[in-house]
Design a protein around this motif. Structure first.
Motif, PDB file in Angstrom:
ATOM      1  N   LYS A 105       0.858  -1.185   0.000  1.00 45.04           N
ATOM      2  CA  LYS A 105       0.000   0.000   0.000  1.00 45.04           C
ATOM      3  C   LYS A 105       0.887   1.226   0.000  1.00 45.04           C
ATOM      4  N   PRO A 106       0.583   2.188  -0.877  1.00 45.07           N
ATOM      5  CA  PRO A 106       1.378   3.409  -0.856  1.00 45.07           C
ATOM      6  C   PRO A 106       1.314   4.019   0.548  1.00 45.07           C
ATOM      7  N   ASN A 107       2.455   4.395   1.113  1.00 46.78           N
ATOM      8  CA  ASN A 107       2.470   4.911   2.484  1.00 46.78           C
ATOM      9  C   ASN A 107       3.270   6.221   2.570  1.00 46.78           C
ATOM     10  N   PRO A 108       2.828   7.247   1.820  1.00 44.34           N
ATOM     11  CA  PRO A 108       3.558   8.520   1.921  1.00 44.34           C
ATOM     12  C   PRO A 108       3.451   9.065   3.339  1.00 44.34           C
ATOM     13  N   PHE A 109       4.482   9.836   3.745  1.00 46.62           N
ATOM     14  CA  PHE A 109       4.386  10.511   5.039  1.00 46.62           C
ATOM     15  C   PHE A 109       3.287  11.562   4.936  1.00 46.62           C
ATOM     16  N   SER A 162      -3.391  10.642  -6.005  1.00 44.07           N
ATOM     17  CA  SER A 162      -4.119   9.394  -6.271  1.00 44.07           C
ATOM     18  C   SER A 162      -3.241   8.211  -5.833  1.00 44.07           C
ATOM     19  N   GLY A 163      -3.858   7.038  -5.738  1.00 44.22           N
ATOM     20  CA  GLY A 163      -3.126   5.849  -5.275  1.00 44.22           C
ATOM     21  C   GLY A 163      -1.885   5.579  -6.113  1.00 44.22           C
ATOM     22  N   GLY A 164      -2.047   5.651  -7.438  1.00 45.79           N
ATOM     23  CA  GLY A 164      -0.919   5.381  -8.339  1.00 45.79           C
ATOM     24  C   GLY A 164       0.172   6.418  -8.178  1.00 45.79           C
ATOM     25  N   GLN A 165      -0.251   7.689  -8.024  1.00 45.44           N
ATOM     26  CA  GLN A 165       0.739   8.751  -7.836  1.00 45.44           C
ATOM     27  C   GLN A 165       1.451   8.588  -6.499  1.00 45.44           C
ATOM     28  N   GLN A 166       0.679   8.209  -5.468  1.00 42.00           N
ATOM     29  CA  GLN A 166       1.293   7.985  -4.151  1.00 42.00           C
ATOM     30  C   GLN A 166       2.362   6.905  -4.231  1.00 42.00           C
ATOM     31  N   GLN A 167       2.052   5.839  -4.998  1.00 42.25           N
ATOM     32  CA  GLN A 167       3.033   4.747  -5.092  1.00 42.25           C
ATOM     33  C   GLN A 167       4.287   5.214  -5.826  1.00 42.25           C
ATOM     34  N   ARG A 168       4.097   6.029  -6.865  1.00 42.78           N
ATOM     35  CA  ARG A 168       5.274   6.558  -7.569  1.00 42.78           C
ATOM     36  C   ARG A 168       6.032   7.536  -6.671  1.00 42.78           C
ATOM     37  N   LEU A 183      13.620  -3.046  -3.227  1.00 45.51           N
ATOM     38  CA  LEU A 183      12.723  -4.173  -2.989  1.00 45.51           C
ATOM     39  C   LEU A 183      11.294  -3.663  -3.109  1.00 45.51           C
ATOM     40  N   MET A 184      10.466  -4.397  -3.853  1.00 43.81           N
ATOM     41  CA  MET A 184       9.071  -3.969  -4.013  1.00 43.81           C
ATOM     42  C   MET A 184       8.173  -5.122  -3.602  1.00 43.81           C
ATOM     43  N   ASP A 185       7.351  -4.863  -2.590  1.00 44.02           N
ATOM     44  CA  ASP A 185       6.467  -5.919  -2.089  1.00 44.02           C
ATOM     45  C   ASP A 185       5.054  -5.657  -2.611  1.00 44.02           C
ATOM     46  N   GLU A 186       4.681  -6.348  -3.680  1.00 40.85           N
ATOM     47  CA  GLU A 186       3.359  -6.166  -4.290  1.00 40.85           C
ATOM     48  C   GLU A 186       3.057  -4.693  -4.531  1.00 40.85           C
ATOM     49  N   SER A 189      -0.605  -3.956  -6.101  1.00 41.27           N
ATOM     50  CA  SER A 189      -1.813  -4.708  -5.759  1.00 41.27           C
ATOM     51  C   SER A 189      -2.969  -3.797  -5.359  1.00 41.27           C
ATOM     52  N   ALA A 190      -2.656  -2.553  -4.975  1.00 39.69           N
ATOM     53  CA  ALA A 190      -3.743  -1.646  -4.604  1.00 39.69           C
ATOM     54  C   ALA A 190      -4.060  -0.653  -5.720  1.00 39.69           C
ATOM     55  N   LEU A 191      -3.512  -0.901  -6.915  1.00 42.92           N
ATOM     56  CA  LEU A 191      -3.646   0.090  -7.987  1.00 42.92           C
ATOM     57  C   LEU A 191      -4.503  -0.415  -9.145  1.00 42.92           C
ATOM     58  N   ASP A 192      -5.090   0.519  -9.890  1.00 39.94           N
ATOM     59  CA  ASP A 192      -5.885   0.124 -11.057  1.00 39.94           C
ATOM     60  C   ASP A 192      -4.935  -0.196 -12.228  1.00 39.94           C
ATOM     61  N   PRO A 193      -5.475  -0.763 -13.323  1.00 38.33           N
ATOM     62  CA  PRO A 193      -4.585  -1.221 -14.410  1.00 38.33           C
ATOM     63  C   PRO A 193      -3.729  -0.115 -15.037  1.00 38.33           C
ATOM     64  N   ILE A 194      -4.257   1.089 -15.138  1.00 36.78           N
ATOM     65  CA  ILE A 194      -3.473   2.169 -15.748  1.00 36.78           C
ATOM     66  C   ILE A 194      -2.314   2.550 -14.820  1.00 36.78           C
TER      67      ILE A 194
END
Lengths: 264, 232
Positions: A105-109, A162-168, A183-186, A189-194
């Motif tokens: 899960k994206p976990n930004p501060f 957005s979730g995808g932006q948070q992950q990036r 290291l990337m752990d899934e 998995s919380a993101l849409d296809p785009i």
């Protein structure tokens, strides 16, 4: 006893990390059994396997994230550039800067986009001035493929993305401390296809600059982004091979059953 | 073979195998009927073989469509992927086998009732082997049976030997009986068509071997080469 699977199938790249006869226990329960595996420099290595197979546990041994779990115990030897990461001489904070991690899960501060990226370089003393830091933040966000989307609102909260932006953003945050391994752990998995496609494209671009190890439940994702794939089952490494071989012609019956959807 | 967790995938593969078995069965029957039509000079049966080829072509189109669907919807992997790709290639080959049967049937009206070439009596035996090879290759596909595929590959030598023997006989015959050259040429083409059917069945067997094992079949000993013999 060594694992039956080959530890480094035709790895042409120099070895970045090597694990030998690794066992991991949570209390009395053994989660990883005799796993030996080499991770190539500048390559993407995917760990696949059913839930509970130990792939995430094993990933977390690579930057000693299991140290934070009181009952966890790691046996065996894991090296980064030949250096034992579990030796008493190893500085764990430094290790985690060299071996960065991106979570499921994206976990930004809960801070600004800028601060999310700047935090790591600041505590590691990588920037001498505000101007230096600006450069690091921009470079990291560019590498993470996020710069164009956020350059005009760097002071907005990271959690507003957005979730995808948070992950990036989290990938940019990992990159900012100049790691050698990510290291990337899934990570998708919380993101849409785009958003997933953008992360995968990013992994492609980052390949060659870092050794990347990705744990994924999505086999197509492993097939798309990795050069090597390791299949874990019940805490053991069943098969480790060139990704195209694993997905077209696996040697082990258990690998075949899993990737063709016959498992269980 | 264990079932897929997603049963619909097994249904898809089952349907694909059934369609290929049907297509193969029709191609085998077409070879049989074409040779029966030839030996009885039965023009009506020959005509039915020509007509029947359309059904084989339609099955090919249907199977291709189904294969594309399975790839798009099921994302097959490993031996499943190899089987699906083999299926796609195999139907193209079986379609060609159907064409050879049609070609043989088309020549039936061009060979007179009086004709009593010795090779005419060899063609049914040659056709029988070629047909068995087609059947063997498709059975091997349905069962993912690499041993059966090897058996098919080995049989090809017998069909080649038949063809070489018929070729030599026909060349001699034509030299001695120039008036029969047109008819003899048709018989030679029929033999050539059967030889090609054998080659195509061998191709199918090779694909089946790969689909079943993930490895290419071992090199086989080849028969004598007709072209080299002639030069010498």
């Amino acid at each position: 006893m060594a694992s039956t699977a080959s530890t480094s199938p035709n790895i042409s790249a120099p070895i970045k990390m090597a694990a030998q006869d690794v066992n991991v226990f949570y209390g009395d329960k053994q989660a990883i059994r005799n796993v030996s595996i080499d991770v190539g420099m500048d390559e993407v290595t995917a760990f696949i396997g059913p839930s509970g197979c130990g792939k995430s546990t094993f990933l977390r041994t690579l930057n000693r994230m299991n140290d934070t779990v009181a009952s966890a115990r790691v046996e065996g030897r894991i090296t980064l550039d030949g250096e034992d990461i579990y030796s008493t001489a190893m500085d764990v904070v430094q290790l985690r800067a060299r071996v960065g991690m991106v979570f499921q899960k994206p976990n930004p501060f809960p801070k600004s986009i800028y601060e999310n990226v700047a935090y790591g370089p600041r505590i590691h003393g990588l920037a001498n001035s505000r101007a230096d830091m600006d450069v690091i933040v921009e470079q990291s966000l560019r590498r993470a493929g996020l710069w164009e989307e956020v350059k005009d609102r760097l002071q907005d909260s990271g959690t507003a993305l957005s979730g995808g932006q948070q992950q990036r953003l989290c990938i940019g945050r990992a990159i900012a401390v100049q790691p050698e391994v990510i290291l990337m752990d899934e990570p998708c998995s919380a993101l849409d296809p785009i958003a997933t496609a953008k992360i995968e494209e990013l992994i492609h671009e980052l390949r060659g600059k870092y050794a990347i190890v990705i744990v994924t439940h999505n086999m197509q994702q492993a097939a798309r982004v990795s050069q090597r794939t390791a299949f874990f089952h019940l805490g053991t490494l069943v098969e480790y091979g060139v990704t195209s071989d694993i997905f077209t012609n696996p040697r082990e019956e258990r690998t075949k059953d899993y990737i063709t959807g016959r498992y269980g | 073979m264990a079932e897929h967790t997603l049963k619909a995938f097994d249904d898809d593969i089952g349907e694909l195998r059934a369609l290929i078995a049907e297509m193969g069965g029709r191609a085998e029957a077409a070879i049989d009927d074409a040779l029966v039509a030839l030996s009885r000079r039965d023009n009506a049966l020959a005509e039915r073989v020509v007509e029947g080829d359309k059904a084989i072509d339609e099955l090919e189109a249907l199977i291709e469509k189904k294969v594309v669907q399975v790839i798009a919807l099921r994302a097959p992997m490993a031996d499943d992927l190899r089987e699906i790709i083999a299926a796609l290639k195999i139907v193209g080959v079986v379609e060609r086998i159907g064409d050879y049967a049609k070609n043989i049937a088309k020549r039936v009206p061009l060979i007179s009732h009086r004709s009593s070439h010795e090779p005419l009596s060899l063609l049914p035996a040659m056709g029988q082997i070629a047909r068995e090879m087609v059947k063997g290759a498709l059975d091997a596909f349905a069962a993912r049976d690499a041993q059966k595929a090897l058996w098919v590959m080995e049989r090809d030598r017998a069909v080649d030997d038949f063809y070489n023997s018929i070729f030599r006989t026909m060349v001699t015959f034509m030299m001695e009986n120039p008036k029969t050259i047109s008819e003899s040429a048709h018989i030679l083409f029929i033999a050539k068509n059967l030889e090609r059917v054998g080659d195509h069945a061998t191709n199918v067997a090779e694909m089946v071997y790969y689909a079943a094992t993930g490895a290419h079949p071992p090199e086989r000993e080849r028969g004598p080469d007709l072209f080299q013999e002639q030069e010498g």
